[in-house]
Design a protein around this motif. Structure first.
Motif, PDB file in Angstrom:
ATOM      1  N   LEU A 247       0.792  -1.302  -0.045  1.00  9.58           N
ATOM      2  CA  LEU A 247      -0.054  -0.024   0.074  1.00  9.58           C
ATOM      3  C   LEU A 247       0.790   1.105   0.063  1.00  9.58           C
ATOM      4  O   LEU A 247       1.514   1.618   1.004  1.00  9.58           O
ATOM      5  CB  LEU A 247      -0.904  -0.096   1.407  1.00  9.58           C
ATOM      6  N   THR A 248       0.908   2.019  -1.255  1.00  9.07           N
ATOM      7  CA  THR A 248       1.799   3.228  -1.204  1.00  9.07           C
ATOM      8  C   THR A 248       0.768   4.354  -1.001  1.00  9.07           C
ATOM      9  O   THR A 248      -0.284   4.330  -1.655  1.00  9.07           O
ATOM     10  CB  THR A 248       2.504   3.083  -2.627  1.00  9.07           C
ATOM     11  N   GLN A 249       1.283   5.073  -0.034  1.00  7.10           N
ATOM     12  CA  GLN A 249       0.540   6.331   0.095  1.00  7.10           C
ATOM     13  C   GLN A 249       1.210   7.454  -0.044  1.00  7.10           C
ATOM     14  O   GLN A 249       2.593   7.589   0.142  1.00  7.10           O
ATOM     15  CB  GLN A 249       0.274   6.440   1.838  1.00  7.10           C
ATOM     16  N   SER A 250       0.706   8.505  -0.857  1.00  6.48           N
ATOM     17  CA  SER A 250       1.258   9.703  -1.348  1.00  6.48           C
ATOM     18  C   SER A 250       0.464  10.992  -1.257  1.00  6.48           C
ATOM     19  O   SER A 250      -0.672  10.927  -1.527  1.00  6.48           O
ATOM     20  CB  SER A 250       1.672   9.578  -2.861  1.00  6.48           C
ATOM     21  N   PRO A 251       1.104  11.942  -0.504  1.00  5.37           N
ATOM     22  CA  PRO A 251       2.374  11.790   0.437  1.00  5.37           C
ATOM     23  C   PRO A 251       2.402  10.701   1.134  1.00  5.37           C
ATOM     24  O   PRO A 251       1.553  10.097   1.894  1.00  5.37           O
ATOM     25  CB  PRO A 251       2.279  13.322   1.141  1.00  5.37           C
ATOM     26  N   ALA A 252       3.684  10.444   1.821  1.00  6.22           N
ATOM     27  CA  ALA A 252       3.771   9.440   2.862  1.00  6.22           C
ATOM     28  C   ALA A 252       3.029   9.189   3.996  1.00  6.22           C
ATOM     29  O   ALA A 252       2.673  10.191   4.668  1.00  6.22           O
ATOM     30  CB  ALA A 252       5.325   9.542   3.200  1.00  6.22           C
ATOM     31  N   ASP A 253       2.182   8.137   4.305  1.00  4.62           N
ATOM     32  CA  ASP A 253       1.480   8.191   5.333  1.00  4.62           C
ATOM     33  C   ASP A 253       0.391   9.070   5.278  1.00  4.62           C
ATOM     34  O   ASP A 253      -0.312   9.239   6.658  1.00  4.62           O
ATOM     35  CB  ASP A 253       2.159   8.246   6.639  1.00  4.62           C
ATOM     36  N   CYS A 254      -0.223   9.486   4.370  1.00  8.27           N
ATOM     37  CA  CYS A 254      -1.232  10.449   4.259  1.00  8.27           C
ATOM     38  C   CYS A 254      -2.611   9.852   4.931  1.00  8.27           C
ATOM     39  O   CYS A 254      -3.239  10.613   5.419  1.00  8.27           O
ATOM     40  CB  CYS A 254      -1.481  10.997   2.876  1.00  8.27           C
ATOM     41  N   LEU A 255      -2.548   8.484   4.582  1.00  9.34           N
ATOM     42  CA  LEU A 255      -3.866   7.933   5.113  1.00  9.34           C
ATOM     43  C   LEU A 255      -3.849   7.538   6.749  1.00  9.34           C
ATOM     44  O   LEU A 255      -4.797   7.581   7.361  1.00  9.34           O
ATOM     45  CB  LEU A 255      -4.327   6.659   4.441  1.00  9.34           C
ATOM     46  N   THR A 256      -2.634   7.028   7.191  1.00  7.47           N
ATOM     47  CA  THR A 256      -2.604   6.422   8.241  1.00  7.47           C
ATOM     48  C   THR A 256      -1.679   7.307   9.390  1.00  7.47           C
ATOM     49  O   THR A 256      -1.300   6.974  10.542  1.00  7.47           O
ATOM     50  CB  THR A 256      -1.869   4.989   8.202  1.00  7.47           C
ATOM     51  N   ARG A 257      -1.382   8.436   9.191  1.00  4.40           N
ATOM     52  CA  ARG A 257      -0.514   9.323  10.168  1.00  4.40           C
ATOM     53  C   ARG A 257      -1.102   9.675  11.163  1.00  4.40           C
ATOM     54  O   ARG A 257      -2.511   9.651  11.349  1.00  4.40           O
ATOM     55  CB  ARG A 257      -0.055  10.570   9.249  1.00  4.40           C
ATOM     56  N   SER A 258      -0.442   9.785  12.235  1.00  5.13           N
ATOM     57  CA  SER A 258      -0.923  10.226  13.755  1.00  5.13           C
ATOM     58  C   SER A 258      -1.852   8.918  14.193  1.00  5.13           C
ATOM     59  O   SER A 258      -2.996   9.245  14.933  1.00  5.13           O
ATOM     60  CB  SER A 258      -1.837  11.392  13.281  1.00  5.13           C
TER      61      SER A 258
END
Length: 411
Positions: A146-157
């Protein structure tokens, strides 16, 4: 006597079978499968018939000659030798579950026949996984399943992505605040499919997998095409970010991939969990005075701005407070409970949204340390830390904790 001498892929000199090699020509199941058969004079009066050697005794495998090539023509193509050839097309059922053994009989110049033994190999059961793309040795970059762009834009925090069950299940847990997140984000899911086993197949051709996926995953156009029955294929999907972020209850979806034989299929599982029910901070706090920023004059009010991951329930959300030095700040309104004797306090965030502002007042005087030191200074404003927890005070880490700093100045 003229006879079949060898078999190649069409228009090449890649010899894949000869009648004397002790094995049958093996071909992939499916229609319009084409190869080229070579032999002196095979093109003169071209004809082919077939007989059953083994496997189901049926007429589901057929063959035809679609184009002959003379020896003169072949001097400039294929093996570039003065030998005749014929292009052959074989049809067989995509849904075949058993190997079918057949003989192809080619008419030679004198009217006799030459035999080519052939096996039709059914599609293999696919093995499908969520897969990282790993670069060539020495390369620094690789693409996640699972590539998120920007990095960790779905799962950050606070969100997570976990794969298990031999990479056949992916579980995404959304972070607090995801339901209201509208920031830019693109998602690409990467999967890999390959046959469960690899029998010898001399002649293969491109085919399309049938792929089904949930509405929040869209197949990248063309990615379901495989070069042949034994090929490994990367299949990608784009994610509908808004749809995924709006997950309010656990969603479990099944993705299915099938060869042209629908009985040869495999599945993946995608689980999307909503944000945890426990609240937290969506970002770090900011404490400041409207005019002077984080450098605050003695006796002035300042606000500590907090953003929760989720709106509080109707009864509100307890926010616990601790000041680094209990004597240097005071509550700024009746909405805040604070004790200078302990340095502890609380605030009940109302159910009005995720953004909340807690008022304080900066004190002069001395700190509570021994020996006391000034809370403020005219020349070098004194730094102080305020700590906040969602709920009761606990560990000074994690999603339920944040801290920020002010500096108090003596005017």
């Amino acid at each position: 006597m003229a006879a079949v001498e060898f078999v190649t892929t069409v228009g090449t000199c890649n010899k894949v079978d000869t009648p004397s090699d002790g094995k049958d020509l093996s071909v992939q199941a499916g229609n319009n499968l084409r190869f080229e058969v070579w032999g002196d004079g095979i093109d003169v009066n071209p004809s082919v018939r077939w007989t059953v050697d083994g496997g189901p005794n049926d007429n589901l495998v057929t063959a035809r000659i679609v184009k002959p090539h003379s020896g003169v023509e072949n001097l400039g193509r294929g093996c570039r030798i003065a030998k005749g050839s014929v292009e052959v097309e074989v049809d067989s059922p995509d849904e075949a579950g058993a190997t079918r053994q057949r003989s192809l009989w080619f008419r030679m110049p004198l009217g006799d026949e030459s035999r080519l033994q052939m096996r039709v190999v059914p599609f293999r059961t696919p093995v499908w996984t969520f897969a990282d793309e790993r670069p060539a040795q020495g390369a620094a970059f690789f693409r996640r399943a699972l590539t998120q762009s920007p990095a960790d834009c779905l799962t950050r925090s606070g969100g997570t992505v976990v794969r298990d069950l031999n990479d056949t299940r992916m579980t995404i847990t959304l972070p607090p605040g995801a339901n209201g997140d509208t920031s830019n984000c693109t998602l690409e899911f990467r999967t890999s499919v390959s046959p469960a086993d690899s029998p010898e197949i001399d002649i293969q051709q491109e085919f399309g997998y049938t792929v089904s996926s949930p509405a929040h995953m869209r197949l990248v156009s063309g990615d379901n095409r495989a070069a042949g029955a034994l090929a490994t294929r990367v299949i990608r999907f784009t994610g509908d970010v808004a749809n995924i972020r709006n997950t309010r209850a656990t969603r479990t979806s099944t993705l299915t991939i099938a060869t042209p034989n629908p009985n040869r299929a495999d599945t993946l599982t995608l689980v999307i969990n909503p944000p945890a029910t426990a609240n937290g901070f969506a970002q770090g706090c900011v404490c400041r005075n409207a005019q002077t920023g984080d450098t605050i004059n003695v006796n002035d009010l300042f606000q500590c701005e907090l953003r929760l991951a989720q709106p509080p329930a109707a009864a509100g959300q307890l926010v616990s407070i601790e000041a680094q030095d209990r004597m240097c700040v005071a509550a700024g309104s009746n909405d805040v409970t604070y004790s200078s004797a302990s340095g502890l306090g609380s605030f009940n965030a109302p159910a009005t949204g995720t953004f909340h502002s807690i008022p304080f007042r900066a004190n002069g005087g001395n700190t509570s340390v021994n020996p006391p030191t000034p809370c403020a200074s005219r020349t070098s404003p004194v730094a102080h830390t305020l700590k906040f927890w969602v709920g009761q005070r606990g560990a000074a880490s994690g999603q339920a904790y944040t801290q920020c700093q002010i500096r108090i100045r003596q005017p």
